[in-house]
Every structure is written in structure tokens, then in C-alpha cells.
Write a protein that holds these residues in place. Sequence first.
Motif, PDB file in Angstrom:
ATOM      1  N   LYS A  42       0.829  -1.207   0.000  1.00  0.00           N
ATOM      2  CA  LYS A  42       0.000   0.000   0.000  1.00  0.00           C
ATOM      3  C   LYS A  42       0.866   1.261   0.000  1.00  0.00           C
ATOM      4  CE  LYS A  42      -3.716  -2.312   2.579  1.00  0.00           C
ATOM      5  NZ  LYS A  42      -4.494  -2.335   3.840  1.00  0.00           N
ATOM      6  N   ILE A  43       1.976   1.207   0.767  1.00  0.00           N
ATOM      7  CA  ILE A  43       2.896   2.351   0.789  1.00  0.00           C
ATOM      8  C   ILE A  43       3.537   2.538  -0.582  1.00  0.00           C
ATOM      9  CG2 ILE A  43       5.082   3.185   1.735  1.00  0.00           C
ATOM     10  CD1 ILE A  43       4.285   1.860   4.389  1.00  0.00           C
ATOM     11  N   GLU A  44       3.932   1.431  -1.201  1.00  0.00           N
ATOM     12  CA  GLU A  44       4.537   1.524  -2.538  1.00  0.00           C
ATOM     13  C   GLU A  44       3.557   2.134  -3.531  1.00  0.00           C
ATOM     14  OE1 GLU A  44       6.847  -1.339  -5.783  1.00  0.00           O
ATOM     15  OE2 GLU A  44       5.740  -2.234  -4.108  1.00  0.00           O
ATOM     16  N   GLU A  45       2.298   1.712  -3.455  1.00  0.00           N
ATOM     17  CA  GLU A  45       1.284   2.262  -4.364  1.00  0.00           C
ATOM     18  C   GLU A  45       1.047   3.739  -4.088  1.00  0.00           C
ATOM     19  OE1 GLU A  45      -3.409   1.468  -5.599  1.00  0.00           O
ATOM     20  OE2 GLU A  45      -2.420   0.213  -4.088  1.00  0.00           O
ATOM     21  N   ARG A  46       0.979   4.108  -2.802  1.00  0.00           N
ATOM     22  CA  ARG A  46       0.731   5.506  -2.428  1.00  0.00           C
ATOM     23  C   ARG A  46       1.867   6.416  -2.895  1.00  0.00           C
ATOM     24  NH1 ARG A  46      -3.508   8.548  -1.073  1.00  0.00           N
ATOM     25  NH2 ARG A  46      -4.210   7.156   0.588  1.00  0.00           N
ATOM     26  N   LEU A  47       3.111   5.920  -2.797  1.00  0.00           N
ATOM     27  CA  LEU A  47       4.267   6.745  -3.131  1.00  0.00           C
ATOM     28  C   LEU A  47       4.727   6.573  -4.578  1.00  0.00           C
ATOM     29  CD1 LEU A  47       6.410   6.361   0.120  1.00  0.00           C
ATOM     30  CD2 LEU A  47       4.814   8.182  -0.473  1.00  0.00           C
ATOM     31  N   SER A  48       3.928   5.872  -5.379  1.00  0.00           N
ATOM     32  CA  SER A  48       4.318   5.656  -6.774  1.00  0.00           C
ATOM     33  C   SER A  48       4.377   6.958  -7.564  1.00  0.00           C
ATOM     34  CB  SER A  48       3.343   4.681  -7.448  1.00  0.00           C
ATOM     35  OG  SER A  48       2.011   5.210  -7.432  1.00  0.00           O
ATOM     36  N   CYS A  49       3.667   7.993  -7.076  1.00  0.00           N
ATOM     37  CA  CYS A  49       3.669   9.295  -7.757  1.00  0.00           C
ATOM     38  C   CYS A  49       4.749  10.231  -7.215  1.00  0.00           C
ATOM     39  CB  CYS A  49       2.296   9.963  -7.626  1.00  0.00           C
ATOM     40  SG  CYS A  49       0.961   9.056  -8.440  1.00  0.00           S
ATOM     41  N   VAL A  50       5.539   9.755  -6.251  1.00  0.00           N
ATOM     42  CA  VAL A  50       6.630  10.563  -5.688  1.00  0.00           C
ATOM     43  C   VAL A  50       7.921  10.142  -6.378  1.00  0.00           C
ATOM     44  CG1 VAL A  50       7.893  11.181  -3.613  1.00  0.00           C
ATOM     45  CG2 VAL A  50       5.439  10.742  -3.481  1.00  0.00           C
ATOM     46  N   LYS A  51       8.547  11.066  -7.103  1.00  0.00           N
ATOM     47  CA  LYS A  51       9.716  10.720  -7.907  1.00  0.00           C
ATOM     48  C   LYS A  51      10.958  10.479  -7.059  1.00  0.00           C
ATOM     49  CE  LYS A  51       8.171  13.243 -12.031  1.00  0.00           C
ATOM     50  NZ  LYS A  51       8.474  14.360 -12.967  1.00  0.00           N
ATOM     51  N   HIS A  52      11.232  11.387  -6.122  1.00  0.00           N
ATOM     52  CA  HIS A  52      12.469  11.303  -5.348  1.00  0.00           C
ATOM     53  C   HIS A  52      12.164  11.378  -3.857  1.00  0.00           C
ATOM     54  CE1 HIS A  52      14.673  11.828  -9.062  1.00  0.00           C
ATOM     55  NE2 HIS A  52      14.021  12.950  -9.303  1.00  0.00           N
ATOM     56  N   LYS A  53      12.767  10.471  -3.086  1.00  0.00           N
ATOM     57  CA  LYS A  53      12.568  10.429  -1.637  1.00  0.00           C
ATOM     58  C   LYS A  53      13.933  10.590  -0.972  1.00  0.00           C
ATOM     59  CE  LYS A  53       9.149   7.100  -2.956  1.00  0.00           C
ATOM     60  NZ  LYS A  53       9.742   7.003  -4.318  1.00  0.00           N
ATOM     61  N   ILE A  54      14.046  11.614  -0.138  1.00  0.00           N
ATOM     62  CA  ILE A  54      15.334  11.972   0.461  1.00  0.00           C
ATOM     63  C   ILE A  54      15.179  12.044   1.973  1.00  0.00           C
ATOM     64  CG2 ILE A  54      17.123  13.745   0.591  1.00  0.00           C
ATOM     65  CD1 ILE A  54      16.192  14.630  -2.243  1.00  0.00           C
ATOM     66  N   LEU A  55      16.039  11.330   2.695  1.00  0.00           N
ATOM     67  CA  LEU A  55      16.057  11.384   4.148  1.00  0.00           C
ATOM     68  C   LEU A  55      17.086  12.414   4.609  1.00  0.00           C
ATOM     69  CD1 LEU A  55      16.115   7.560   5.042  1.00  0.00           C
ATOM     70  CD2 LEU A  55      14.128   9.018   4.628  1.00  0.00           C
ATOM     71  N   VAL A  56      16.730  13.206   5.608  1.00  0.00           N
ATOM     72  CA  VAL A  56      17.682  14.130   6.236  1.00  0.00           C
ATOM     73  C   VAL A  56      18.018  13.549   7.600  1.00  0.00           C
ATOM     74  CG1 VAL A  56      18.106  16.471   7.044  1.00  0.00           C
ATOM     75  CG2 VAL A  56      16.764  16.103   4.970  1.00  0.00           C
ATOM     76  N   LEU A  57      19.277  13.149   7.785  1.00  0.00           N
ATOM     77  CA  LEU A  57      19.692  12.395   8.962  1.00  0.00           C
ATOM     78  C   LEU A  57      20.854  13.078   9.671  1.00  0.00           C
ATOM     79  CD1 LEU A  57      19.913   8.862   7.280  1.00  0.00           C
ATOM     80  CD2 LEU A  57      18.007   9.695   8.652  1.00  0.00           C
ATOM     81  N   SER A  58      21.027  12.698  10.931  1.00  0.00           N
ATOM     82  CA  SER A  58      22.217  13.036  11.702  1.00  0.00           C
ATOM     83  C   SER A  58      22.141  12.275  13.002  1.00  0.00           C
ATOM     84  CB  SER A  58      22.311  14.535  11.985  1.00  0.00           C
ATOM     85  OG  SER A  58      23.423  14.807  12.815  1.00  0.00           O
ATOM     86  N   GLY A  59      23.194  11.599  13.357  1.00  0.00           N
ATOM     87  CA  GLY A  59      23.172  10.900  14.632  1.00  0.00           C
ATOM     88  C   GLY A  59      23.106  11.839  15.815  1.00  0.00           C
ATOM     89  N   LYS A  60      23.430  13.111  15.609  1.00  0.00           N
ATOM     90  CA  LYS A  60      23.516  14.095  16.686  1.00  0.00           C
ATOM     91  C   LYS A  60      22.295  14.996  16.698  1.00  0.00           C
ATOM     92  CE  LYS A  60      25.948  16.057  19.998  1.00  0.00           C
ATOM     93  NZ  LYS A  60      26.236  15.323  21.235  1.00  0.00           N
ATOM     94  N   GLY A  61      21.795  15.301  17.889  1.00  0.00           N
ATOM     95  CA  GLY A  61      20.709  16.259  18.015  1.00  0.00           C
ATOM     96  C   GLY A  61      21.238  17.684  18.064  1.00  0.00           C
ATOM     97  N   GLY A  62      20.417  18.633  17.657  1.00  0.00           N
ATOM     98  CA  GLY A  62      20.782  20.036  17.761  1.00  0.00           C
ATOM     99  C   GLY A  62      21.684  20.561  16.672  1.00  0.00           C
ATOM    100  N   VAL A  63      21.866  19.790  15.583  1.00  0.00           N
ATOM    101  CA  VAL A  63      22.743  20.255  14.510  1.00  0.00           C
ATOM    102  C   VAL A  63      21.965  21.004  13.421  1.00  0.00           C
ATOM    103  CG1 VAL A  63      24.437  18.443  14.904  1.00  0.00           C
ATOM    104  CG2 VAL A  63      22.582  18.053  13.272  1.00  0.00           C
ATOM    105  N   GLY A  64      20.641  21.033  13.530  1.00  0.00           N
ATOM    106  CA  GLY A  64      19.843  21.797  12.578  1.00  0.00           C
ATOM    107  C   GLY A  64      19.226  20.980  11.459  1.00  0.00           C
TER     108      GLY A  64
END
Length: 322
Positions: free
Chosen positions: A49-71
Amino acid sequence: MADVPENAPEHCPGTESEDAGKASSCAGCPNQQICASGQARAPDPDLGKIEERLSCVKHKILVLSGKGGVGKSTVSSMLSKTLSMDQNKNVALLDIDICGPSVPRIMGLEGENVHHSGSGWSPVFVKDNLAVMSVGFLLASPDDAVIWRGPKKNGLIKQFLRDVDWGDTDYLIVDTPPGTSDEHLSVVQYLKTSGIDGAVIVTTPQEVALLDVRKEITFCRKVGVPILGVVENMAAFACPKCQTTTRIFPPSTGGAEQMARDMHVPFLGSIPLDPRVARSCDEGLDLSADLDVTTRLYVNIASRIMDACEEKNKENVVMDTA
């Protein structure tokens, strides 16, 4: 050998065992009965269901950091606003920091509510081509605390991906909390079938932040998430009166650029500590139209991210046709 009670199950370690009295790592898991029966765990039906829902989303980008408070939230929001400067691009920002949802404030959307329709949850729109979803929209007050265990947080992340009507979207930016645990594993698992273009790693220059960021890079490699690059946030402060540049967080080990070279990942650029950006986040203002030094840096970083996503798409096309 440890004494084992006659009626104990086969896996009981006995009262004298080193493991005696320790809570099982499976405690509280709803799948204990399935594991004990020896049955293979069935695939999660929601992944389709998630794959079907996101089939119209071309690019998926995660913003990560192991540290808190870096913005991370600031970078996620500024990148979303920068990408949406192109009126032909539809951009969405998903905030999965369940316990500390700051995106509604940063985007100037405090007090907004999520609406339900036949097609699912409707995200809140900043403008015609920029949509936002956050648990902050589900709280009665910005001061309400979300006091949830992991399974409930993971369930909401799944619901955001499965039930939100994102529509035709070019870029979905996912703002994550600090660490490498529940929320990160969940979003990677849920997006596995629909594909993740990669992760943008955010850090500050000092070693105490880089220690955790290296762990985040290792996490991405272990779970198979490509790394689009590293952004060094709050790199330096330029006094608006005397123009003197000061390193608030000294790069004692070479900063993010040196770390990126050591870890063999791309370095996307450095962002200064800008009081205008801090004020705009507090007041929910959009600085993307004001092309000052900081905004131009975000435009350059966004451009490099778009190029990396397009390059990855070309690689996938070549692999599919091979």
C-alpha cells in the motif's frame, strides 16, 4: 550446570545462568507466538500500500544526523523551500520527529489541522507546490508532549506514508529525529519497496558532533541507503556589523569536509550561523526569495542534491535495461 525446573520450556537458561533474571529482547513483541511456533513471518501487507501511495513521488530523500541540535529541521525546511522555488516542481516535507515536531513552527503552520478525505489525509500546504505533514498538526496544543513507545511511533510513521495523499510530487524530504534506532529503521523498511534516493547527513564542525555523524553514515551503509552527501551547518558566524568571521564550533579534527573525505562520501557544502535564518525559523518566514549569501548556499546544495538524484535515476534505468 545450572539447575533447570522440570516444567521449564526448552530454552530456559536456569536460575544459575548468566542470563537468569534478564528481560527477554522479545518481551512485549506481538509476534512472540509466531516466532515460538516456528512459522515464517508473513510480509507486511502495508508495504504494498505504501509503494502504491508513493508511486507518484519521484524522489525520496532522508535528512539524517546521529547528533541532536545540529539543525536537521532547519536544513530540511530550507531545502524544501529552496526546491519549491521552481514552480514546476512539487515538493513535500514529512516530519517524523514524533517527540519533537518543530517543522510546523519553522514553516509558519502552527495551529493548522490535517483534513481527511476519501483519498486519505491531506497534507498542509505552505504554497501551491509545497506540502507539509507532521505529528504537530495532530496535537491539541504545541505544548502537548508525545509520550509514546516505539511501536506506536512506528505505526504513525507508517500511517503518514500509507495514508497521506501526497499526489504528484517531485521531491519528498523526510526530516528525522537524532539517532539510529526505531524511527530510522522503520522509515527505511517502509520505503524499501518504493525506493529511497538517498540521505543528506547534517552535522556541525566540532568533533563531538562528528562522532555521532560517523555512526549515522555507518548506519546508512548497513541498511543500504545511499548517501547523497554531508552538509556542514553552523560552520561559522559572520558579525553583521564588523564582518568578523568567528568559528563558534571549532573544527578541531578538520570539520565535516575532512570527515567526508575520510568516510568517502560527497561534501555538499557549509552553511554559516545566520541570525536571519534563526529568526525566520522562529517566526515561520520564508527566506528563499531573498537571495542573500546563506540562501545562495542552500540553492547550490539543493542543486547538487537534484543532480545526485537524477544521476541515481540514470543508473537505475541502465540497470533495469541491462
